[in-house]
Design a protein around this motif. Sequence first.
Motif, PDB file in Angstrom:
ATOM      1  N   LYS A 191      17.050   7.989   3.802  1.00  0.00           N
ATOM      2  CA  LYS A 191      17.386   7.297   5.099  1.00  0.00           C
ATOM      3  C   LYS A 191      17.397   5.864   4.508  1.00  0.00           C
ATOM      4  O   LYS A 191      15.993   5.211   4.404  1.00  0.00           O
ATOM      5  CB  LYS A 191      16.213   7.519   6.138  1.00  0.00           C
ATOM      6  CG  LYS A 191      16.332   6.491   7.197  1.00  0.00           C
ATOM      7  CD  LYS A 191      15.623   7.209   8.506  1.00  0.00           C
ATOM      8  CE  LYS A 191      16.008   6.131   9.922  1.00  0.00           C
ATOM      9  NZ  LYS A 191      15.826   4.876   9.592  1.00  0.00           N
ATOM     10  N   GLU A 248      25.227   2.330   6.121  1.00  0.00           N
ATOM     11  CA  GLU A 248      24.162   1.170   6.049  1.00  0.00           C
ATOM     12  C   GLU A 248      24.674   0.203   4.953  1.00  0.00           C
ATOM     13  O   GLU A 248      25.105   0.437   3.862  1.00  0.00           O
ATOM     14  CB  GLU A 248      22.911   2.045   5.646  1.00  0.00           C
ATOM     15  CG  GLU A 248      21.888   1.206   5.987  1.00  0.00           C
ATOM     16  CD  GLU A 248      21.236   1.529   7.237  1.00  0.00           C
ATOM     17  OE1 GLU A 248      21.688   2.214   8.069  1.00  0.00           O
ATOM     18  OE2 GLU A 248      20.027   0.928   7.712  1.00  0.00           O
ATOM     19  N   TYR A 266      27.704   7.373   6.000  1.00  0.00           N
ATOM     20  CA  TYR A 266      27.004   8.461   6.187  1.00  0.00           C
ATOM     21  C   TYR A 266      27.234   9.162   7.779  1.00  0.00           C
ATOM     22  O   TYR A 266      26.667  10.309   7.869  1.00  0.00           O
ATOM     23  CB  TYR A 266      25.562   8.094   6.351  1.00  0.00           C
ATOM     24  CG  TYR A 266      24.868   6.947   7.083  1.00  0.00           C
ATOM     25  CD1 TYR A 266      25.259   7.244   8.662  1.00  0.00           C
ATOM     26  CD2 TYR A 266      24.118   6.027   6.682  1.00  0.00           C
ATOM     27  CE1 TYR A 266      24.597   6.118   9.518  1.00  0.00           C
ATOM     28  CE2 TYR A 266      23.706   5.112   7.581  1.00  0.00           C
ATOM     29  CZ  TYR A 266      24.199   5.130   9.143  1.00  0.00           C
ATOM     30  OH  TYR A 266      23.491   4.177   9.883  1.00  0.00           O
ATOM     31  N   LEU A 302      24.289   6.397  17.010  1.00  0.00           N
ATOM     32  CA  LEU A 302      23.218   7.195  17.617  1.00  0.00           C
ATOM     33  C   LEU A 302      21.872   6.521  17.006  1.00  0.00           C
ATOM     34  O   LEU A 302      21.770   5.787  16.089  1.00  0.00           O
ATOM     35  CB  LEU A 302      23.053   8.449  16.915  1.00  0.00           C
ATOM     36  CG  LEU A 302      24.281   9.218  16.981  1.00  0.00           C
ATOM     37  CD1 LEU A 302      24.361  10.675  16.158  1.00  0.00           C
ATOM     38  CD2 LEU A 302      24.394   9.561  18.413  1.00  0.00           C
TER      39      LEU A 302
HETATM   40  N1  LIG Z   1      19.854   5.137   7.550  1.00  0.00           N
HETATM   41  C1  LIG Z   1      20.303   6.020   7.084  1.00  0.00           C
HETATM   42  O1  LIG Z   1      20.373   6.105   5.848  1.00  0.00           O
HETATM   43  N2  LIG Z   1      21.128   6.931   7.698  1.00  0.00           N
HETATM   44  N3  LIG Z   1      21.192   6.860   9.075  1.00  0.00           N
HETATM   45  C2  LIG Z   1      21.901   8.006   9.421  1.00  0.00           C
HETATM   46  C3  LIG Z   1      22.430   8.423  10.840  1.00  0.00           C
HETATM   47  C4  LIG Z   1      21.943   7.582  11.792  1.00  0.00           C
HETATM   48  C5  LIG Z   1      22.762   8.300  12.956  1.00  0.00           C
HETATM   49  C6  LIG Z   1      23.420   9.376  12.369  1.00  0.00           C
HETATM   50  O2  LIG Z   1      23.195   9.366  11.098  1.00  0.00           O
HETATM   51  N4  LIG Z   1      22.227   9.030   8.483  1.00  0.00           N
HETATM   52  C7  LIG Z   1      21.721   8.093   7.458  1.00  0.00           C
HETATM   53  N5  LIG Z   1      21.538   8.560   5.951  1.00  0.00           N
END
Ligand SMILES: NC(=O)n1nc(-c2ccco2)nc1N
Length: 325
Positions: A117, A175, A227, A83
């Motif tokens: 994030k 990640e 994640y 996603l």
């Molecule tokens: N970049 C990052 O830390 N993300 N990216 C998502 C994500 C992206 C699509 C679904 O979940 N969740 C976290 N903690």
Amino acid sequence: MAKTQTPADRIAELRQRIDDANYRYYVLDDPAIPDAEFDRLLRELQSLEAEHPDLVTPDSPTQRVGIAPSGTFAEVRHAIPMLSLGNAFTDEEVADFERRIEEKLGRRAPKFSVEPKLDGLAISLRYENGRFVQGATRGDGATGEDVTANLRTIKAIPLQLRGTGWPAVLEVRGEVYMPLEAFRKYNERAVKEGGKVLANPRNGAAGSLRQLDPRITAQRPLAFYAYAVGIVEGAELPPTHSQTLAKLREWGFPVSALNDVVAGAEGLLGYYSGIGKRRESLPFDIDGVVYKLDDYEGQREMGFVSRAPRWAIAHKFPAQEQSTV
Ligand SMILES: NC(=O)n1nc(-c2ccco2)nc1N
């Protein structure tokens, strides 16, 4: 080696102790043995396996650093697209996001899984019968690059799942990132020894992961946080995302200790400001937080707009001055 122990037993014991040390260091953030002891165990395992090559298996911790480069990366199609998240920049946009969910689901203050994030490189890891078989970059969300050999060199990524109850096929998304302290130390050494100086942790992670030669990746200080999950076959996952993340931690994946579960717009904004206050002191770069409706049933009801889910958004921080060399 104890007198009575066969080489095979000693090899099994060494692997277990090395895997346990990795799990405690990368997943529980609670190292059990000093690095010197870890290196000694690994060296003993390497020499025992050299004497008994028939006892070497792909999930051995000695098999993390692969052979010479292939030349290019094969393509991998993501059967479940990776996603891309919609963004919110203001409290009002967050309130609108949460209100749309309340209205569509007919619930007051639904529960959200909330996460930092990480600003690294999104990847997908495929496990079959608990063994790591393939890993790929996000690419355009539908197709990525096969970087399995490089991912195997990252000690935070399990080659074999721990515990029990994992599905026959499990895809874990997360990640790959470069911790700030490790980034600084790497660059200090690179400047001293004339090696490649990395511009910033994010590019460092992306560049290291896209090396054609895994032996170069193996020298880069990369880490990983799980994640999300993709394909799951052969077992039911718990009904919520946060419970699934707890399972991933049990099975050997690092999951951020900063994750939480909150309720309603107030809970979301409280989490955002809490992480915002700690941002400067975190050991890795983040560019926001992620809010995900926690129950999978609700996620299914909310669906997606093109590739971005209606049930999750990233709430971004103002741009931070980049960590320079
Ligand atoms: N970049 C990052 O830390 N993300 N990216 C998502 C994500 C992206 C699509 C679904 O979940 N969740 C976290 N903690």
